[in-house]
Design an enzyme around this catalytic site. Sequence first.
Site, PDB file in Angstrom:
ATOM      1  CG  ASP A  62      -2.188   0.868   0.932  1.00 36.06           C
ATOM      2  OD1 ASP A  62      -2.127   1.711   0.017  1.00 36.06           O
ATOM      3  OD2 ASP A  62      -3.191   0.723   1.640  1.00 36.06           O
TER       4      ASP A  62
HETATM    5  C1  NOJ Z   1      -3.897   3.961  -0.041  1.00 34.76           C
HETATM    6  C2  NOJ Z   1      -5.091   3.060   0.137  1.00 34.76           C
HETATM    7  O1  NOJ Z   1      -5.029   2.429   1.411  1.00 34.76           O
HETATM    8  C3  NOJ Z   1      -5.220   1.987  -0.933  1.00 34.76           C
HETATM    9  O2  NOJ Z   1      -6.450   1.342  -0.764  1.00 34.76           O
HETATM   10  C4  NOJ Z   1      -5.087   2.587  -2.311  1.00 34.76           C
HETATM   11  O3  NOJ Z   1      -5.238   1.592  -3.294  1.00 34.76           O
HETATM   12  C5  NOJ Z   1      -3.732   3.260  -2.408  1.00 34.76           C
HETATM   13  N1  NOJ Z   1      -3.645   4.333  -1.431  1.00 34.76           N
HETATM   14  C6  NOJ Z   1      -3.454   3.804  -3.807  1.00 34.76           C
HETATM   15  O4  NOJ Z   1      -4.248   4.889  -4.083  1.00 34.76           O
END
Ligand code: NOJ
Length: 729
Positions: A252
């Site tokens: 993430d």
């Molecule tokens: C953070 C989020 O937790 C995740 O769900 C998302 O896909 C990513 N950012 C990318 O935008």
Amino acid sequence: MKPLSTPEQILAAMTYAEKLAQLQIVWRPDSTEAGALARNGAGALFWPATAKATNALQRTAVEESPHGIPLLIGLDVVHGQFTIFPTPLAQAASFDTEVAAADARLSAREARSTGVNWTFSPMIDVSRDPRWGRVVEGFGEDPYLNAVFGEAKIRGYQGDDLSSSTSIAACAKHFVGYSAAEGGRDYNSTDISVQRLRNIYLEPFKVAVTAGVASVMASFNAVSGVPMHANREMLTDVLKNEWGHNGIVVADAGGVGELVEHGVAANASDAGRLALSAGLDVEMGGSLLSGNEPIIREGVLDPARLDDAVLRVLRLKQALGLFENPYVDESAAATGPDEASLSAARATAARCTVLLKNHAAVLPLKPRGQRVLVVGPYAESKDHLGAWVQYFASPTTTSIVESLTAALPGSVVTALPSATFFDSDPGLQAEAAAAAAEADLVIVAVGEPSTLSGEASSRSSLNLPGDQEELIRAIAGSGTPFAVVLLTGRPLVVSEWIDQCPALLVAWHLGTEAGKAISDVLTGTVNPGGKLPMSFPRSVGQVPIYYNHESTGRPARTGGSLAHQRPDVGLTGPTNTDDYFKSKYLDLELGPQFGFGYGLSYTSFELESSPDQALSVALDGLRAGTRLCFTTIVRNTGTRDGDEVVQLYVSDLLASVTRPVRQLRGFHRVFVPAGEERRVTLTVGFDDLGFWTNDAHAGYIVEPGEFRIRVGDGLSFQEFRLTVTPPSS
Ligand code: NOJ
């Protein structure tokens, strides 16, 4: 034409730094940086916002980077790129996986046409705490519901062939346990038992891997003290080795670097080493390289692990057909919704609405001759898209009042300028009450704006923000019949006004066509048939509250009010000491305000179920694939056509560990014309009756003994006893 190199041949020619470059998706670089990254052999970039810009980057990667490897282009297409569908939580309320599949197919078509080939969706975190803002992105409080909706999304995005111009790679997230954040506060610590980890949080991910999900995203939390970005047991032992996930594991955003904040890595290089060694394949945030220089010294990483990660990336690119054709047809790129996508968005949106109360048949609205007043911040608001949409998403075309005006030409529909979601204005409430007194019916359109749910949007209160509850009370005081339409990203506490409110329709955040879909339901063009995928609590103090909790040693009786007054503390409580030492609150009725699986219709149904086979089955038969059938006759006893959702729950009555009081193991939404009946058959097999023990090596087991099967519609159930007999040998 020169034959294409295989992933293995490309890998064999790569240097250490080139390999690390493939293992990153760089977080929203500007256009100059993106060009340089593509030239230097970056593995993946976030979508640069147009098909033309994407093609230019792919051309740079293919023609100028060391091995000519095309790029993965990622974007969070969560419930639509241009055409926005209902939020995932709303989709779960449809109890119709085709809603999720339709969203995913159309999202994939739009996204791939613009050069996106990888989405970070679906989120299948089982969510039991509505304070957590991200409940809006998942499919509610039940693992089975998350599993089947997640599977439908994955199949919809990926299709039969990832290289098709209408397919994109999906990503099951967040692996694992992110939604168990204590206090519902996003990014907070979690502490999860082996039982819940295996039987609740992991179940949807296991199904996603079986469905062939191309990627899985690590979550920000720790499991048993080990942050997921460094959790070898979960990423490698369970996900890759036990389940056979052969796609990629992506971080993430910033999750690798955060291993330092978690206090398990000394610095960025240590964090990268820990993450890749644990089984992470792609880093999100671009910190494996500094410029072109590897942050992790060569020789530190196990070369076989590094090669495995790179091969997984190259094989995904191969499966996506990017080596053959890295470009998209710019002239065919979607730039907004078309007629087909709008009509799918409208139809699916209406299927997600849930009618929670409809006293004296206030709804649907009469077709003509009425003075209809629409009040509340959502009367004229176009904030219907919900969390996780991008700035280029198509704006909502119509507000509720505009849609109702168009749908009811024979009535007079008016809206009052209203306070915002957060302002308090007693003057406006008095004005609304006075106008309500002059109307035949009032629609009170209230809720949470989209920005109050989603990532980093946890709330400590679950009440309507601002003075919206006062507005409802003011309208109730006018004496005119009214219906509340509740637009929200999460279950809210409605207990302070529900008794004064004749009708309540939950309309979540339904996307681009929300206004029209809500109007379709209010006017009865569509009969609501959704059910709650998450319990609505009576009070935030009850949270987490979810239907499938484990049995306790001291269950309190559910339902009914606790009538006895405790004079010493002035609270209500049970009448005798037998009931006193039970799992309850002294100051609150038992159970949620509206439970999981609950939802009404404009018509009425009767269900009659019977098992098709003797309710005894041998364990070896179950293991060999025997499934027991439960057939239900659904009769529409009212005067309108409508949908009912038949739900099947299993309870394991005696087991070696405490099991949930009941668990959803099947459902089917069926359309039944007025006065007619339909047969629905749901089945129960090995996978529905067992559980994972606390012993990782024992695997998933079914223990012989008694089970209770309940089949019903969320309001009433028929019960059956099922005996699983020990294996014959
Ligand atoms: C953070 C989020 O937790 C995740 O769900 C998302 O896909 C990513 N950012 C990318 O935008």
